[in-house]
Design an enzyme around this catalytic site. Structure first.
Site, PDB file in Angstrom:
ATOM      1  N   CYS A  44      32.868  25.858  17.153  1.00 22.14           N
ATOM      2  CA  CYS A  44      31.779  26.696  17.662  1.00 22.14           C
ATOM      3  C   CYS A  44      31.971  27.080  19.131  1.00 22.14           C
ATOM      4  CB  CYS A  44      30.469  25.940  17.458  1.00 22.14           C
ATOM      5  SG  CYS A  44      29.061  26.710  18.228  1.00 22.14           S
ATOM      6  N   LEU A 319      27.535  26.722   9.189  1.00 26.42           N
ATOM      7  CA  LEU A 319      26.836  27.276  10.346  1.00 26.42           C
ATOM      8  C   LEU A 319      26.609  26.185  11.382  1.00 26.42           C
ATOM      9  CD1 LEU A 319      24.178  29.389   8.433  1.00 26.42           C
ATOM     10  CD2 LEU A 319      26.076  30.282   9.796  1.00 26.42           C
ATOM     11  N   HIS A 443       2.376  43.036  21.509  1.00 23.24           N
ATOM     12  CA  HIS A 443       2.742  44.451  21.427  1.00 23.24           C
ATOM     13  C   HIS A 443       3.252  44.919  22.786  1.00 23.24           C
ATOM     14  CE1 HIS A 443       2.567  48.687  20.382  1.00 23.24           C
ATOM     15  NE2 HIS A 443       1.976  48.889  21.553  1.00 23.24           N
TER      16      HIS A 443
HETATM   17  C1  LIG Z   1      34.897  33.193  14.896  1.00 19.30           C
HETATM   18  C2  LIG Z   1      33.753  32.324  14.436  1.00 19.30           C
HETATM   19  C3  LIG Z   1      32.462  32.663  14.772  1.00 19.30           C
HETATM   20  C4  LIG Z   1      31.413  31.859  14.383  1.00 19.30           C
HETATM   21  N1  LIG Z   1      30.150  32.231  14.746  1.00 19.30           N
HETATM   22  C5  LIG Z   1      29.112  31.474  14.370  1.00 19.30           C
HETATM   23  C6  LIG Z   1      27.793  31.815  14.783  1.00 19.30           C
HETATM   24  O1  LIG Z   1      27.581  32.794  15.487  1.00 19.30           O
HETATM   25  N2  LIG Z   1      26.787  31.010  14.400  1.00 19.30           N
HETATM   26  C7  LIG Z   1      26.987  29.907  13.610  1.00 19.30           C
HETATM   27  O2  LIG Z   1      26.028  29.215  13.285  1.00 19.30           O
HETATM   28  N3  LIG Z   1      28.222  29.543  13.222  1.00 19.30           N
HETATM   29  C8  LIG Z   1      29.283  30.309  13.588  1.00 19.30           C
HETATM   30  N4  LIG Z   1      30.548  29.936  13.222  1.00 19.30           N
HETATM   31  C9  LIG Z   1      30.700  28.707  12.401  1.00 19.30           C
HETATM   32  C10 LIG Z   1      30.595  27.467  13.277  1.00 19.30           C
HETATM   33  O3  LIG Z   1      31.582  27.517  14.272  1.00 19.30           O
HETATM   34  C11 LIG Z   1      30.752  26.204  12.438  1.00 19.30           C
HETATM   35  O4  LIG Z   1      29.818  26.238  11.380  1.00 19.30           O
HETATM   36  C12 LIG Z   1      30.511  24.959  13.256  1.00 19.30           C
HETATM   37  O5  LIG Z   1      31.408  24.886  14.333  1.00 19.30           O
HETATM   38  C13 LIG Z   1      30.651  23.702  12.388  1.00 19.30           C
HETATM   39  O6  LIG Z   1      30.437  22.575  13.166  1.00 19.30           O
HETATM   40  P1  LIG Z   1      31.080  21.162  12.792  1.00 19.30           P
HETATM   41  O7  LIG Z   1      30.599  20.239  13.848  1.00 19.30           O
HETATM   42  O8  LIG Z   1      30.817  20.837  11.388  1.00 19.30           O
HETATM   43  O9  LIG Z   1      32.648  21.368  12.899  1.00 19.30           O
HETATM   44  P2  LIG Z   1      33.628  22.003  13.983  1.00 19.30           P
HETATM   45  O10 LIG Z   1      32.895  22.825  14.973  1.00 19.30           O
HETATM   46  O11 LIG Z   1      34.712  22.645  13.206  1.00 19.30           O
HETATM   47  O12 LIG Z   1      34.173  20.745  14.777  1.00 19.30           O
HETATM   48  C14 LIG Z   1      34.960  19.778  14.178  1.00 19.30           C
HETATM   49  C15 LIG Z   1      35.816  19.138  15.237  1.00 19.30           C
HETATM   50  O13 LIG Z   1      36.468  18.012  14.655  1.00 19.30           O
HETATM   51  C16 LIG Z   1      37.760  17.903  15.191  1.00 19.30           C
HETATM   52  N5  LIG Z   1      38.569  17.155  14.229  1.00 19.30           N
HETATM   53  C17 LIG Z   1      38.872  17.498  12.955  1.00 19.30           C
HETATM   54  N6  LIG Z   1      39.587  16.521  12.361  1.00 19.30           N
HETATM   55  C18 LIG Z   1      39.736  15.548  13.288  1.00 19.30           C
HETATM   56  C19 LIG Z   1      40.367  14.285  13.279  1.00 19.30           C
HETATM   57  N7  LIG Z   1      40.956  13.819  12.177  1.00 19.30           N
HETATM   58  N8  LIG Z   1      40.336  13.552  14.411  1.00 19.30           N
HETATM   59  C20 LIG Z   1      39.720  13.992  15.537  1.00 19.30           C
HETATM   60  N9  LIG Z   1      39.097  15.183  15.584  1.00 19.30           N
HETATM   61  C21 LIG Z   1      39.095  15.943  14.480  1.00 19.30           C
HETATM   62  C22 LIG Z   1      38.213  19.342  15.345  1.00 19.30           C
HETATM   63  O14 LIG Z   1      39.213  19.433  16.340  1.00 19.30           O
HETATM   64  C23 LIG Z   1      36.922  20.027  15.768  1.00 19.30           C
HETATM   65  O15 LIG Z   1      36.832  20.133  17.163  1.00 19.30           O
HETATM   66  C24 LIG Z   1      31.636  30.693  13.627  1.00 19.30           C
HETATM   67  C25 LIG Z   1      32.950  30.328  13.300  1.00 19.30           C
HETATM   68  C26 LIG Z   1      33.997  31.134  13.705  1.00 19.30           C
HETATM   69  C27 LIG Z   1      35.392  30.725  13.355  1.00 19.30           C
END
Ligand SMILES: Cc1cc2nc3c(=O)[nH]c(=O)nc-3n(C[C@H](O)[C@H](O)[C@H](O)COP(=O)(O)OP(=O)(O)OC[C@H]3O[C@@H](n4cnc5c(N)ncnc54)[C@H](O)[C@@H]3O)c2cc1C
Length: 464
Positions: A44, A319, A443
């Site tokens: 994110c 999300l 409004h």
């Molecule tokens: C271009 C783009 C735009 C987006 N825009 C939006 C938006 O506007 N609004 C919205 O709600 N969502 C948006 N999203 C989706 C959003 O980014 C994700 O839904 C959100 O980041 C998920 O959060 P998370 O904490 O589950 O995982 P992530 O944000 O994916 O974080 C997981 C973290 O775990 C780490 N990790 C993974 N495996 C390991 C491991 N084995 N050991 C140590 N670290 C590890 C990774 O490096 C990562 O930093 C967007 C996504 C993209 C790609």
């Protein structure tokens, strides 16, 4: 605690993981968070929501100044130019500020950041880099990454994924986006506004899968009016880079005559897949489902006691705000409180111009559940949107015909992402359309369109 290094170890510092870690620490639990990236904040903050919104904002300013309605307001801007380097610097500055902010919050809450890739040694033991730690509770919050298109090698120059599309050093002449979902349309909008011709190739017969059918159809019209070329019901069968150009072969999804599209950049955005590779889930006694996700119960417990999971790695919409809310809930459940996420009320926003937002059921889904009433109000009849020359879009309120309870709200409007919050809150409180209709709205605001759409459920809007 004697046997454990931590009460809680969160794996992954995205919006799910970092929020879970902060909440756990706030609740007095000794907490660590493993993250392999250089910076906290996950997809994110680093390569997702935040950098994409930075470029959407910047490109919108340019589009407005170069081609927008400013002249109609007597504001003359000549020689409007793009300095892409500065635009990218501003994007990086936004990311740096926010990821640094999470690092500050970790320190403030005494959360230990274990740097490196985490993998299970057993159900309660995790190796992070060179260190092995034991934790009473482990939260898998490893998020998701880009789904590759079989046979297509992303080189992040001419064939890019969403991360590469944020970093393009030049505005492409012709950008082909594979996949008409939210990420493809947002990043396509960025480069279209900055001057690229953008073609979107979508396998299905409509863009924005999962959204309300009428919203998808109207969005299609709006994007076409903006200059997008939308190739629906079309599948990509090959992508070949030839020096500085890329040739895509496409054919109708149902099969038929193949043709070639030439592009100088191709963005592959066909979806995201859960991150579990390298976690050695089997050593913890865990397995993934057919979609590669870690399954949990309603409290985010996996099938192994002491191991929890949240965010993009579990089923549900991918999300950031869903992941964040699950992060708070899981920490509260771990500490013995009752953490709940109402998955029926998760807003979904596309940050194009106009924005597209929805919460709850689509009209199609609602009809399957029983009799409904639908109220609609066009943004053209909303005084503020009309004054601002933002006529596109509408608000649609879907209510149960018998109880009047609101089942879903869909909005296309320049401020849809902000407006949807009141719909979500109303639904969370079990509001009826009448509750919204009889709530005083300031409004002139775009939000009055939501009030009028709610009034339209019983057929009585004022301004149409
Ligand atoms: C271009 C783009 C735009 C987006 N825009 C939006 C938006 O506007 N609004 C919205 O709600 N969502 C948006 N999203 C989706 C959003 O980014 C994700 O839904 C959100 O980041 C998920 O959060 P998370 O904490 O589950 O995982 P992530 O944000 O994916 O974080 C997981 C973290 O775990 C780490 N990790 C993974 N495996 C390991 C491991 N084995 N050991 C140590 N670290 C590890 C990774 O490096 C990562 O930093 C967007 C996504 C993209 C790609």
């Amino acid at each position: 605690m004697a046997d454990y290094d931590f009460d809680v170890l969160v794996i992954g510092a995205g919006p799910g993981g970092y929020v879970a870690a902060i909440r756990a620490a706030q609740l007095g639990l000794k907490t660590a968070c493993a993250e392999s990236r250089e910076t906290l904040g996950g997809t994110c903050l680093n390569v997702g929501c935040i950098p994409s919104k930075a470029l959407l904002h910047a490109s919108e300013l340019f589009d407005e100044a170069a081609h927008g309605t400013m002249a109609k307001w007597g504001i003359k801007a000549s020689n409007v130019e793009i300095d892409l380097g500065t635009m990218h610097d501003s994007r990086r500055e936004a990311v740096k500020g926010l990821t640094g902010g999470i690092e500050f919050l970790f320190k403030k809450n005494k959360i230990e950041w274990l740097k490196g890739i985490a993998s299970f040694e057993s159900a309660g033991t995790v190796k992070v880099g060179e260190r092995t730690v034991r934790a009473k509770n482990i939260v898998i919050a490893t998020g998701s990454s880009v789904t590759p298109l079989p046979g297509v090698a992303v080189d992040q120059e001419r064939i890019v994924d969403s991360t590469g599309a944020l970093e393009l050093a030049q505005v492409p002449q012709h950008l082909v986006v594979i996949g008409g979902g939210v990420i493809g349309l947002e990043l396509g909008s960025v480069w279209r506004r900055l001057g690229a011709k953008v073609t979107v190739v979508e396998y299905l017969d409509q863009i924005l899968p999962g959204m309300d059918a009428e919203v998808r159809k109207e969005s299609n019209k709006i994007f076409k009016k903006q200059g997008f070329e939308l190739r629906l019901s079309t599948k990509v069968t090959g992508v070949t880079r030839n020096g500085d150009t890329v040739a895509l072969t496409v054919e109708p999804s149902a099969g038929g005559q193949a043709e070639t599209i030439e592009a100088d950049v191709v963005l592959v955005s066909i979806g995201r897949k859960p991150n579990t590779d390298g976690l050695a889930l089997d050593k913890a006694g865990l397995a993934v489902n057919a979609r590669g996700q870690v399954e949990t119960d309603h409290e985010f417990r996996t099938s192994v006691p002491g191991i929890w999971a949240i965010g993009d790695v579990i089923p549900g919409p991918m999300l950031a705000h869903k992941a964040e809310d699950e992060g708070i809930a899981v920490a509260e459940n771990i500490s013995g409180l009752t953490g709940i996420v109402n998955h029926a009320v998760i807003p979904n926003v596309v940050y194009t111009m106009p924005e597209i937002a929805g919460v709850g059921l689509t009209e199609e889904e609602a009809r399957e559940h029983g009799e409904i009433k639908v109220g609609k109000f066009p943004m053209l009849a909303n005084s503020r949107a009309k004054t601002n020359r933002e006529p596109d879009g509408f608000v649609k309120v879907i209510a149960d015909a018998r109880t009047d309870r609101v089942l879903g709200v869909w909005i296309i409007s320049s401020l849809a992402g902000t407006m949807i919050a009141q719909a979500a809150q109303a639904m969370e409180f079990g509001a009826t359309s009448e509750d919204i209709a009889y709530t005083c709205h300031a409004h002139p605001t775009h939000s009055e369109a939501l009030k009028e759409a709610a009034m339209a459920v019983t057929g009585k809007p004022i301004h149409i």
